[in-house]
Design a protein around this motif. Structure first.
Motif, PDB file in Angstrom:
ATOM      1  N   GLU A   1       0.843  -1.183   0.000  1.00 43.12           N
ATOM      2  CA  GLU A   1       0.000   0.000   0.000  1.00 43.12           C
ATOM      3  C   GLU A   1       0.887   1.245   0.000  1.00 43.12           C
ATOM      4  O   GLU A   1       1.786   1.387   0.808  1.00 43.12           O
ATOM      5  N   VAL A   2       0.625   2.120  -0.947  1.00 41.93           N
ATOM      6  CA  VAL A   2       1.395   3.346  -1.075  1.00 41.93           C
ATOM      7  C   VAL A   2       0.664   4.454  -0.331  1.00 41.93           C
ATOM      8  O   VAL A   2      -0.546   4.609  -0.471  1.00 41.93           O
ATOM      9  N   GLU A   3       1.421   5.207   0.460  1.00 41.99           N
ATOM     10  CA  GLU A   3       0.823   6.341   1.153  1.00 41.99           C
ATOM     11  C   GLU A   3       1.246   7.619   0.453  1.00 41.99           C
ATOM     12  O   GLU A   3       2.408   7.796   0.110  1.00 41.99           O
ATOM     13  N   TYR A   4       0.270   8.471   0.214  1.00 43.20           N
ATOM     14  CA  TYR A   4       0.519   9.731  -0.473  1.00 43.20           C
ATOM     15  C   TYR A   4       0.250  10.888   0.478  1.00 43.20           C
ATOM     16  O   TYR A   4      -0.632  10.814   1.322  1.00 43.20           O
ATOM     17  N   GLU A   5       0.997  11.957   0.289  1.00 44.25           N
ATOM     18  CA  GLU A   5       0.636  13.208   0.945  1.00 44.25           C
ATOM     19  C   GLU A   5      -0.583  13.714   0.179  1.00 44.25           C
ATOM     20  O   GLU A   5      -0.581  13.726  -1.056  1.00 44.25           O
ATOM     21  N   THR A   6      -1.631  14.078   0.890  1.00 42.84           N
ATOM     22  CA  THR A   6      -2.857  14.459   0.205  1.00 42.84           C
ATOM     23  C   THR A   6      -3.185  15.935   0.401  1.00 42.84           C
ATOM     24  O   THR A   6      -2.766  16.564   1.374  1.00 42.84           O
ATOM     25  N   VAL A   7      -3.932  16.446  -0.560  1.00 43.60           N
ATOM     26  CA  VAL A   7      -4.403  17.825  -0.565  1.00 43.60           C
ATOM     27  C   VAL A   7      -5.886  17.777  -0.910  1.00 43.60           C
ATOM     28  O   VAL A   7      -6.280  17.057  -1.834  1.00 43.60           O
ATOM     29  N   THR A   8      -6.703  18.521  -0.175  1.00 38.76           N
ATOM     30  CA  THR A   8      -8.123  18.606  -0.500  1.00 38.76           C
ATOM     31  C   THR A   8      -8.369  19.922  -1.216  1.00 38.76           C
ATOM     32  O   THR A   8      -8.028  20.993  -0.707  1.00 38.76           O
ATOM     33  N   LEU A   9      -8.935  19.826  -2.419  1.00 37.80           N
ATOM     34  CA  LEU A   9      -9.258  21.014  -3.207  1.00 37.80           C
ATOM     35  C   LEU A   9     -10.762  21.098  -3.394  1.00 37.80           C
ATOM     36  O   LEU A   9     -11.443  20.073  -3.489  1.00 37.80           O
TER      37      LEU A   9
ATOM     38  N   GLU B   1     -15.311  24.469  -8.456  1.00 36.36           N
ATOM     39  CA  GLU B   1     -16.157  25.645  -8.637  1.00 36.36           C
ATOM     40  C   GLU B   1     -17.570  25.447  -8.095  1.00 36.36           C
ATOM     41  O   GLU B   1     -18.268  26.405  -7.795  1.00 36.36           O
ATOM     42  N   GLU B   2     -17.989  24.182  -7.988  1.00 38.72           N
ATOM     43  CA  GLU B   2     -19.338  23.882  -7.495  1.00 38.72           C
ATOM     44  C   GLU B   2     -19.371  23.643  -5.988  1.00 38.72           C
ATOM     45  O   GLU B   2     -20.404  23.301  -5.436  1.00 38.72           O
ATOM     46  N   GLY B   3     -18.216  23.803  -5.324  1.00 37.99           N
ATOM     47  CA  GLY B   3     -18.147  23.642  -3.885  1.00 37.99           C
ATOM     48  C   GLY B   3     -17.907  22.215  -3.415  1.00 37.99           C
ATOM     49  O   GLY B   3     -17.994  21.935  -2.222  1.00 37.99           O
ATOM     50  N   ASN B   4     -17.592  21.308  -4.337  1.00 43.88           N
ATOM     51  CA  ASN B   4     -17.325  19.918  -3.974  1.00 43.88           C
ATOM     52  C   ASN B   4     -15.860  19.748  -3.598  1.00 43.88           C
ATOM     53  O   ASN B   4     -14.971  20.192  -4.319  1.00 43.88           O
ATOM     54  N   ASP B   5     -15.614  19.085  -2.461  1.00 42.73           N
ATOM     55  CA  ASP B   5     -14.252  18.787  -2.036  1.00 42.73           C
ATOM     56  C   ASP B   5     -13.793  17.489  -2.670  1.00 42.73           C
ATOM     57  O   ASP B   5     -14.563  16.533  -2.768  1.00 42.73           O
ATOM     58  N   ARG B   6     -12.529  17.451  -3.090  1.00 42.10           N
ATOM     59  CA  ARG B   6     -11.967  16.248  -3.686  1.00 42.10           C
ATOM     60  C   ARG B   6     -10.521  16.112  -3.220  1.00 42.10           C
ATOM     61  O   ARG B   6      -9.780  17.091  -3.200  1.00 42.10           O
ATOM     62  N   GLU B   7     -10.135  14.899  -2.856  1.00 43.75           N
ATOM     63  CA  GLU B   7      -8.783  14.653  -2.381  1.00 43.75           C
ATOM     64  C   GLU B   7      -7.861  14.315  -3.538  1.00 43.75           C
ATOM     65  O   GLU B   7      -8.205  13.524  -4.414  1.00 43.75           O
ATOM     66  N   PHE B   8      -6.667  14.901  -3.494  1.00 46.55           N
ATOM     67  CA  PHE B   8      -5.647  14.663  -4.495  1.00 46.55           C
ATOM     68  C   PHE B   8      -4.380  14.192  -3.811  1.00 46.55           C
ATOM     69  O   PHE B   8      -4.078  14.581  -2.689  1.00 46.55           O
ATOM     70  N   ALA B   9      -3.626  13.353  -4.507  1.00 49.56           N
ATOM     71  CA  ALA B   9      -2.329  12.900  -4.022  1.00 49.56           C
ATOM     72  C   ALA B   9      -1.252  13.778  -4.639  1.00 49.56           C
ATOM     73  O   ALA B   9      -1.276  14.041  -5.843  1.00 49.56           O
ATOM     74  N   LEU B  10      -0.328  14.222  -3.810  1.00 49.05           N
ATOM     75  CA  LEU B  10       0.823  14.968  -4.309  1.00 49.05           C
ATOM     76  C   LEU B  10       1.828  13.947  -4.806  1.00 49.05           C
ATOM     77  O   LEU B  10       2.392  13.178  -4.035  1.00 49.05           O
TER      78      LEU B  10
ATOM     79  N   ALA C   1       3.473  21.772  -8.193  1.00 44.87           N
ATOM     80  CA  ALA C   1       3.000  20.519  -7.609  1.00 44.87           C
ATOM     81  C   ALA C   1       2.239  19.755  -8.679  1.00 44.87           C
ATOM     82  O   ALA C   1       1.400  20.327  -9.379  1.00 44.87           O
ATOM     83  N   VAL C   2       2.535  18.473  -8.810  1.00 49.56           N
ATOM     84  CA  VAL C   2       1.811  17.611  -9.740  1.00 49.56           C
ATOM     85  C   VAL C   2       0.933  16.693  -8.892  1.00 49.56           C
ATOM     86  O   VAL C   2       1.431  15.954  -8.041  1.00 49.56           O
ATOM     87  N   LEU C   3      -0.373  16.801  -9.122  1.00 55.93           N
ATOM     88  CA  LEU C   3      -1.361  16.082  -8.326  1.00 55.93           C
ATOM     89  C   LEU C   3      -2.168  15.125  -9.195  1.00 55.93           C
ATOM     90  O   LEU C   3      -2.324  15.347 -10.392  1.00 55.93           O
ATOM     91  N   ALA C   4      -2.697  14.083  -8.549  1.00 57.54           N
ATOM     92  CA  ALA C   4      -3.611  13.145  -9.208  1.00 57.54           C
ATOM     93  C   ALA C   4      -4.755  12.870  -8.240  1.00 57.54           C
ATOM     94  O   ALA C   4      -4.543  12.829  -7.018  1.00 57.54           O
ATOM     95  N   PRO C   5      -5.977  12.688  -8.753  1.00 53.28           N
ATOM     96  CA  PRO C   5      -7.110  12.374  -7.875  1.00 53.28           C
ATOM     97  C   PRO C   5      -6.828  11.087  -7.093  1.00 53.28           C
ATOM     98  O   PRO C   5      -6.474  10.054  -7.672  1.00 53.28           O
TER      99      PRO C   5
END
Length: 118
Positions: free
Chosen positions: A6-14, A17-26, A38-42
């Motif tokens: 299992e790979v652990e990623y540092e995550t960022v929540t963005l 425009e519609e107010g939905n939060d989505r987590e991204f991996a750095l 920063a290059v991010l992926a969902p």
């Protein structure tokens, strides 16, 4: 049953425009003359890809200008297409460099075989 690491990623929540939060991996930070990016992926796409045995469709990549501040980190989308391409080229080399070199070597081998046959 195979055990997957299992790979652990540092995550960022963005928030979109519609107010939905989505987590991204750095995935990586890219240093260029223009600054740090920063290059991010969902995160959901990465987790889905890791849980499947085949490689699947892959995942989307996003690039943001990255700046550390007293309050945390500022991320601003990269909108310049030429800069975006350069960020992704460097990120690809950082993330997949060894794999890309192996692919290039096998393509060169294929080309040389074709030349001999002709």
């Amino acid at each position: 049953m195979s055990q997957q690491e299992e790979v652990e990623y540092e995550t960022v929540t963005l928030t979109d425009e519609e107010g939905n939060d989505r987590e991204f991996a750095l995935l990586t930070l890219v240093e260029l003359e223009e600054g740090t990016f920063a290059v991010l992926a969902p995160l959901d796409q990465l987790e889905a890809m890791e849980s499947e045995e085949d490689e699947g469709p892959g995942f989307d990549l996003y690039a943001f200008a990255y700046k550390e501040t007293d309050e945390g980190v500022d991320l601003d989308p990269v909108e310049d297409e030429a800069l975006l391409e350069r960020v992704f080229e460097v990120a690809e080399e950082i993330l997949f460099g060894d794999e890309l070199e192996d692919d290039d070597d096998s393509e060169d081998d294929d080309d040389s075989e074709d030349d001999v046959e002709n």
